[in-house]
Design a protein around this motif. Structure first.
Motif, PDB file in Angstrom:
ATOM      1  N   SER A  72      -8.347  75.175 125.328  1.00 28.93           N
ATOM      2  CA  SER A  72      -7.601  75.646 126.500  1.00 28.93           C
ATOM      3  C   SER A  72      -7.493  77.162 126.562  1.00 28.93           C
ATOM      4  CB  SER A  72      -6.202  75.036 126.509  1.00 28.93           C
ATOM      5  OG  SER A  72      -5.491  75.367 125.329  1.00 28.93           O
ATOM      6  N   ALA A  78     -10.288  74.500 134.495  1.00 30.53           N
ATOM      7  CA  ALA A  78      -9.713  73.152 134.469  1.00 30.53           C
ATOM      8  C   ALA A  78     -10.506  72.252 135.402  1.00 30.53           C
ATOM      9  CB  ALA A  78      -8.251  73.193 134.885  1.00 30.53           C
ATOM     10  N   SER A  99      -9.134  67.338 130.656  1.00 34.11           N
ATOM     11  CA  SER A  99      -7.776  67.203 130.151  1.00 34.11           C
ATOM     12  C   SER A  99      -7.745  66.567 128.778  1.00 34.11           C
ATOM     13  CB  SER A  99      -6.926  66.364 131.118  1.00 34.11           C
ATOM     14  OG  SER A  99      -7.506  65.082 131.279  1.00 34.11           O
ATOM     15  N   ALA A 102      -8.103  69.448 125.407  1.00 37.30           N
ATOM     16  CA  ALA A 102      -7.146  70.418 124.893  1.00 37.30           C
ATOM     17  C   ALA A 102      -6.674  70.052 123.503  1.00 37.30           C
ATOM     18  CB  ALA A 102      -5.948  70.528 125.841  1.00 37.30           C
ATOM     19  N   SER A 235      -0.915  74.234 123.435  1.00 39.76           N
ATOM     20  CA  SER A 235      -1.120  74.747 124.785  1.00 39.76           C
ATOM     21  C   SER A 235      -0.929  76.257 124.818  1.00 39.76           C
ATOM     22  CB  SER A 235      -0.132  74.094 125.756  1.00 39.76           C
ATOM     23  OG  SER A 235       1.191  74.543 125.496  1.00 39.76           O
TER      24      SER A 235
END
Length: 247
Positions: A72, A78, A99, A102, A235
């Motif tokens: 990420s 994305a 998704s 990450a 994240s």
């Protein structure tokens, strides 16, 4: 037209690697984690130019191993849920939304499962020149692929940079460490390295053990080292939160 991936290029050049070097490192990382890949200079060029919006999972995991950063933070766009991801041949994967990249699902371990996340690293050492003992502290991000842990310090958490490459065997964690000291600090940018062995507590929230390394006169030094778990997320928001000096 996709924007160039300047973040990935900055990471690569910061590692002082050419695109060829980076591709070879990705191939070697794939072999180490049991997922061989066909990374080459052309593929790296397509990532950095933005021609490929995101890597396939096998490359995403290799990128994390080589850079020590979660996917990420490597500048890839994305991808909406369910949309295919370009591969190096210009085609598409059948499924695999970005998704899921990450925090890749690690291979199960014998005892403790995943150690991925943010940890506080703290070690102690004796300075013969100053005649006293000191502690080094860093917030570090831990990425896990199977039984291998890649550990990198967050740049704002200390003036020096720290990296560890570890292997997990049940409750035993063994590997190597490298620290690049502060260029304007007492050690004037000297680079130190050595070995480390830790035991994981039953809670899985603390690792403690010893480091060993060489001093400036080639004498063997050792001292305690521990890592304390802080957050399971890798994240960008979480890493930004810990990109500061430990209290």
């Amino acid at each position: 037209m996709n924007a160039p991936n300047t973040a990935l290029r900055a990471v690569r050049t910061g590692m002082r690697m050419s695109q060829d070097d980076f591709a070879r490192a990705l191939q070697a990382a794939g072999l180490r984690v049991g997922e061989p890949n066909d990374a080459n200079k052309r593929l790296v060029q397509r990532w950095e130019s933005g021609a490929i919006a995101a890597p396939r999972p096998v490359y995403a995991r290799a990128l994390e191993v080589v850079t020590g950063l979660p996917i990420s933070l490597l500048g890839f766009a994305a991808i909406p849920e369910g949309q295919a991801v370009d591969d190096q041949r210009g085609g598409h994967d059948l499924t695999s939304p970005l998704s899921s990249l990450a925090t890749p699902t690690p291979k199960p371990l014998a005892v403790h499962g995943s150690h991925e996340g943010v940890w506080l690293s703290r070690y102690q050492y004796h300075s013969s020149g100053r005649g006293d003992s000191f502690a080094g502290q860093h917030f570090v991000v831990v990425l896990q692929h199977g039984d291998r842990l890649t550990v990198r310090s967050l740049p704002g958490s200390a003036a020096s940079s720290l990296s560890l490459d570890l292997t997990v065997d049940g409750a035993v964690v063994t590997g190597t460490w490298v620290e690049q000291t502060d260029p304007i600090g007492y050690y004037r940018g000297a680079r130190y390295h050595g070995a480390i062995q830790l035991l994981v507590e039953p809670t899985g929230r603390r690792m403690a053990g010893k480091w060993v390394g060489f001093g400036k006169d080639m004498d063997v030094n050792t001292g305690p080292w521990e890592l304390t778990f802080r957050d399971a997320s890798t994240s960008k928001a979480t890493l930004d939160q810990y990109n500061r000096l430990p209290e």
